[in-house]
Design a protein around this motif. Sequence first.
Motif, mmCIF file in Angstrom:
data_model
loop_
_atom_site.group_PDB
_atom_site.id
_atom_site.type_symbol
_atom_site.label_atom_id
_atom_site.label_comp_id
_atom_site.label_asym_id
_atom_site.label_seq_id
_atom_site.Cartn_x
_atom_site.Cartn_y
_atom_site.Cartn_z
ATOM 1 N N GLY A 13 0.802 -1.208 0.000
ATOM 2 C CA GLY A 13 0.000 0.000 0.000
ATOM 3 C C GLY A 13 0.831 1.250 0.000
ATOM 4 N N SER A 14 2.134 1.130 -0.246
ATOM 5 C CA SER A 14 3.000 2.299 -0.298
ATOM 6 C C SER A 14 4.157 2.019 -1.237
ATOM 7 N N THR A 15 4.307 2.876 -2.235
ATOM 8 C CA THR A 15 5.418 2.681 -3.169
ATOM 9 C C THR A 15 6.730 3.170 -2.590
ATOM 10 N N CYS A 16 6.684 4.194 -1.747
ATOM 11 C CA CYS A 16 7.935 4.718 -1.201
ATOM 12 C C CYS A 16 8.545 3.725 -0.211
ATOM 13 N N HIS A 17 7.735 2.817 0.326
ATOM 14 C CA HIS A 17 8.240 1.782 1.231
ATOM 15 C C HIS A 17 8.259 0.417 0.553
ATOM 16 N N ARG A 18 8.372 0.422 -0.773
ATOM 17 C CA ARG A 18 8.242 -0.821 -1.513
ATOM 18 C C ARG A 18 9.232 -1.873 -1.020
ATOM 19 N N ARG A 19 10.457 -1.469 -0.757
ATOM 20 C CA ARG A 19 11.455 -2.440 -0.322
ATOM 21 C C ARG A 19 11.111 -3.014 1.050
ATOM 22 N N PHE A 20 10.629 -2.154 1.958
ATOM 23 C CA PHE A 20 10.278 -2.661 3.276
ATOM 24 C C PHE A 20 9.004 -3.500 3.201
ATOM 25 N N SER A 21 8.076 -3.118 2.337
ATOM 26 C CA SER A 21 6.885 -3.945 2.123
ATOM 27 C C SER A 21 7.290 -5.342 1.686
ATOM 28 N N ARG A 22 8.348 -5.419 0.887
ATOM 29 C CA ARG A 22 8.824 -6.722 0.436
ATOM 30 C C ARG A 22 9.345 -7.541 1.611
ATOM 31 N N ARG A 23 9.951 -6.895 2.590
ATOM 32 C CA ARG A 23 10.392 -7.614 3.799
ATOM 33 C C ARG A 23 9.208 -8.224 4.530
ATOM 34 N N VAL A 24 8.147 -7.431 4.669
ATOM 35 C CA VAL A 24 6.948 -7.930 5.333
ATOM 36 C C VAL A 24 6.360 -9.099 4.550
ATOM 37 N N ALA A 25 6.325 -8.957 3.223
ATOM 38 C CA ALA A 25 5.796 -10.028 2.374
ATOM 39 C C ALA A 25 6.642 -11.292 2.490
ATOM 40 N N ASP A 26 7.966 -11.139 2.523
ATOM 41 C CA ASP A 26 8.847 -12.298 2.657
ATOM 42 C C ASP A 26 8.597 -13.020 3.980
ATOM 43 N N TRP A 27 8.391 -12.254 5.043
ATOM 44 C CA TRP A 27 8.082 -12.852 6.347
ATOM 45 C C TRP A 27 6.804 -13.692 6.254
ATOM 46 N N ALA A 28 5.764 -13.118 5.616
ATOM 47 C CA ALA A 28 4.486 -13.825 5.506
ATOM 48 C C ALA A 28 4.604 -15.057 4.614
ATOM 49 N N GLN A 29 5.291 -14.923 3.491
ATOM 50 C CA GLN A 29 5.400 -16.046 2.559
ATOM 51 C C GLN A 29 6.086 -17.249 3.194
ATOM 52 N N ARG A 30 7.063 -16.998 4.040
ATOM 53 C CA ARG A 30 7.743 -18.108 4.723
ATOM 54 C C ARG A 30 6.770 -18.884 5.590
ATOM 55 N N ARG A 31 5.876 -18.192 6.246
ATOM 56 C CA ARG A 31 4.936 -18.850 7.146
ATOM 57 C C ARG A 31 3.753 -19.463 6.395
ATOM 58 N N LEU A 32 3.522 -19.014 5.192
ATOM 59 C CA LEU A 32 2.427 -19.563 4.389
ATOM 60 C C LEU A 32 2.871 -20.751 3.542
ATOM 61 N N ALA A 33 4.164 -21.015 3.522
ATOM 62 C CA ALA A 33 4.698 -22.075 2.664
ATOM 63 C C ALA A 33 4.117 -23.440 3.008
ATOM 64 N N GLY A 34 3.725 -23.649 4.262
ATOM 65 C CA GLY A 34 3.188 -24.936 4.678
ATOM 66 C C GLY A 34 1.738 -25.161 4.301
ATOM 67 N N HIS A 35 1.077 -24.151 3.739
ATOM 68 C CA HIS A 35 -0.326 -24.275 3.338
ATOM 69 C C HIS A 35 -0.382 -24.721 1.877
ATOM 70 N N ALA A 36 -0.588 -26.013 1.660
ATOM 71 C CA ALA A 36 -0.586 -26.555 0.294
ATOM 72 C C ALA A 36 -1.733 -26.012 -0.544
ATOM 73 N N ASP A 37 -2.806 -25.571 0.110
ATOM 74 C CA ASP A 37 -3.977 -25.089 -0.631
ATOM 75 C C ASP A 37 -3.973 -23.574 -0.803
#
Length: 196
Positions: A13-37
């Motif tokens: 939701g912010s382009t000026c924080h795009r890189r930090f948003s990616r950090r948040v997304a990476d954190w979430a993706q790691r925890r979602l990796a176990g959801h096969a569906d």
Amino acid sequence: MTAPPLSLALLPGSTCHRRFSRRVADWAQRRLAGHADLVAEFVLPAPWEADANRRLHRTDAFLVILPDQPVTGTADLAALFATPAEAWHARPVGFLTYGGRNGGRAAIERLRPWLVDRQAIPLGENVDFIDAWERLGARGKLYAPLGEDRRLARLIPRLQWWARALRDARQDGPGALSAGSAFAAGPLREGASGKA
């Protein structure tokens, strides 16, 4: 017949924080990796990503990543607000927020009316990162956790339930709404004052 996996877009939701948003997304993706569906991917809204609109239209649910600053309609959010209304229609939306002492939670309320106007379903649950700049490192490594894992574990099943129910409803119900929106033409339009 097995239903296809749910598609979850992690949307900044912010382009000026795009890189930090990616950090948040990476954190979430790691925890979602176990959801096969559940297939989660980071999507930059158009015009930053050429095929963003096509990817958003095939998405079943959203996790919007919001910073601590006030959410307004300046250039930082213009591309997000310019995404077609059809992409949001009858889809659940959760929030990952980040910031200082309040963890960015205040930014959510500014976005809710815009989502409701597009007939999206903003959930009451969210995951917030207090003092995110100090605790969330490169590639989404979280230091000194404050219950973020627990909140995400509570949010995801709700997001999945809504995503499944609404995916079925979209297949059986009327077409998506038109892209026109009275709210989008109001205070959140591109060029409004404020910074994200």
